[in-house]
Scaffold this active site. Sequence first.
Site, PDB file in Angstrom:
ATOM      1  N   CYS A   1       3.747   2.423   6.574  1.00 20.93           N
ATOM      2  CA  CYS A   1       4.156   1.036   6.321  1.00 20.93           C
ATOM      3  C   CYS A   1       4.445   0.247   7.604  1.00 20.93           C
ATOM      4  O   CYS A   1       3.528  -0.025   8.365  1.00 20.93           O
ATOM      5  CB  CYS A   1       5.331   1.039   5.356  1.00 20.93           C
ATOM      6  SG  CYS A   1       5.440  -0.466   4.427  1.00 20.93           S
TER       7      CYS A   1
ATOM      8  N   ARG B   1       5.129  -8.708  -3.512  1.00 21.15           N
ATOM      9  CA  ARG B   1       5.832  -7.485  -3.098  1.00 21.15           C
ATOM     10  C   ARG B   1       5.105  -6.329  -3.790  1.00 21.15           C
ATOM     11  O   ARG B   1       5.108  -6.249  -5.019  1.00 21.15           O
ATOM     12  CB  ARG B   1       7.312  -7.543  -3.508  1.00 21.15           C
ATOM     13  CG  ARG B   1       8.154  -6.465  -2.892  1.00 21.15           C
ATOM     14  CD  ARG B   1       8.799  -6.912  -1.555  1.00 21.15           C
ATOM     15  NE  ARG B   1       8.924  -5.770  -0.648  1.00 21.15           N
ATOM     16  CZ  ARG B   1       8.873  -5.865   0.672  1.00 21.15           C
ATOM     17  NH1 ARG B   1       8.692  -7.031   1.235  1.00 21.15           N
ATOM     18  NH2 ARG B   1       8.985  -4.800   1.429  1.00 21.15           N
TER      19      ARG B   1
ATOM     20  N   HIS C   1       5.396   5.827   1.215  1.00 23.40           N
ATOM     21  CA  HIS C   1       6.749   6.347   1.452  1.00 23.40           C
ATOM     22  C   HIS C   1       7.003   7.481   0.462  1.00 23.40           C
ATOM     23  O   HIS C   1       6.098   7.917  -0.241  1.00 23.40           O
ATOM     24  CB  HIS C   1       7.782   5.237   1.173  1.00 23.40           C
ATOM     25  CG  HIS C   1       7.754   4.089   2.114  1.00 23.40           C
ATOM     26  ND1 HIS C   1       8.197   4.152   3.428  1.00 23.40           N
ATOM     27  CD2 HIS C   1       7.332   2.812   1.933  1.00 23.40           C
ATOM     28  CE1 HIS C   1       8.078   2.966   3.999  1.00 23.40           C
ATOM     29  NE2 HIS C   1       7.552   2.136   3.121  1.00 23.40           N
TER      30      HIS C   1
HETATM   31  N1  GLN Z   1       8.076  -5.446   6.676  1.00 24.44           N
HETATM   32  C1  GLN Z   1       6.847  -4.773   6.237  1.00 24.44           C
HETATM   33  C2  GLN Z   1       6.385  -5.230   4.844  1.00 24.44           C
HETATM   34  O1  GLN Z   1       7.203  -5.558   4.000  1.00 24.44           O
HETATM   35  C3  GLN Z   1       7.051  -3.266   6.213  1.00 24.44           C
HETATM   36  C4  GLN Z   1       8.126  -2.817   5.247  1.00 24.44           C
HETATM   37  C5  GLN Z   1       8.174  -1.310   5.133  1.00 24.44           C
HETATM   38  O2  GLN Z   1       8.074  -0.593   6.141  1.00 24.44           O
HETATM   39  N2  GLN Z   1       8.364  -0.829   3.870  1.00 24.44           N
HETATM   40  O3  GLN Z   1       5.190  -5.198   4.587  1.00 24.44           O
END
Ligand code: GLN
Length: 240
Positions: free
Chosen positions: A95, A129, A191
């Site tokens: 990410c 998101r 993740h």
């Molecule tokens: N800020 C980045 C996004 O939201 C990465 C977030 C994350 O590492 N989960 O895409």
Amino acid sequence: MKVTIGYLYGDLMNIYGDTGNIITLKKRAEWRGINVVVKNFSTANIMKKNDVDIFFFGGGQDQQQSLVASDLASSGKGKIIKQEVERGVPLLSVCGGYQLLGEYYKPHRGPKLPGISLFPAYTVASDDRMIGNIVVETQFGKLVGFENHSGKTYLKDGEYSLGIVIKGFGNNGADTTEGCIYKNAIGCYMHGSLLPKNPILADWLIKKALEVKYGKEINLEPLDDDFELLAHQQAISRFG
Ligand code: GLN
């Protein structure tokens, strides 16, 4: 044998359980009698060539990413990481870390953050998101994880994608690609943490690290992965 895991900005980039990847690499190597050292490389640390046998770079929010992006450029760590990957040193990034290994990451507010251009990719923050379980078909078979990002990553050449999304969003929720792989370096949005439920990938990283370090083919003895593979299968049957 000994292996050094380089935790890139572990104090800043370690959200959604990503430190579990460090624990998995460490234990799976130690269970095979391999000595393991974990070194954190953050803004106060100097990195030299040959310091690291496996790089791990976790996720982080825009604010941390901005700090890290400037350190990667100003400290020379970005250049060293690229040189090490070029000689085959394995790397796993997730990410926010993955985003900074491309050409740039454009957050919602403020200027573009420069990446190190290890991966032929760029990322732009979006109003979507992308959250949820993800299953991806890759050269390692199916990989399972959990994603939570607004950034949409676009590969400049689709052949570098880590895999094809079976369930979830992946790089951008549109072109069905997920992640990126270049030599032995992997970027992805998984993740979870990723490695406990995907032991095949954990062992691949350890194997590559040892082969580069000792200059010979390494065959890791198998471990009793019943629980890991049960968790992996459960995730696939529930989500994929
Ligand atoms: N800020 C980045 C996004 O939201 C990465 C977030 C994350 O590492 N989960 O895409």
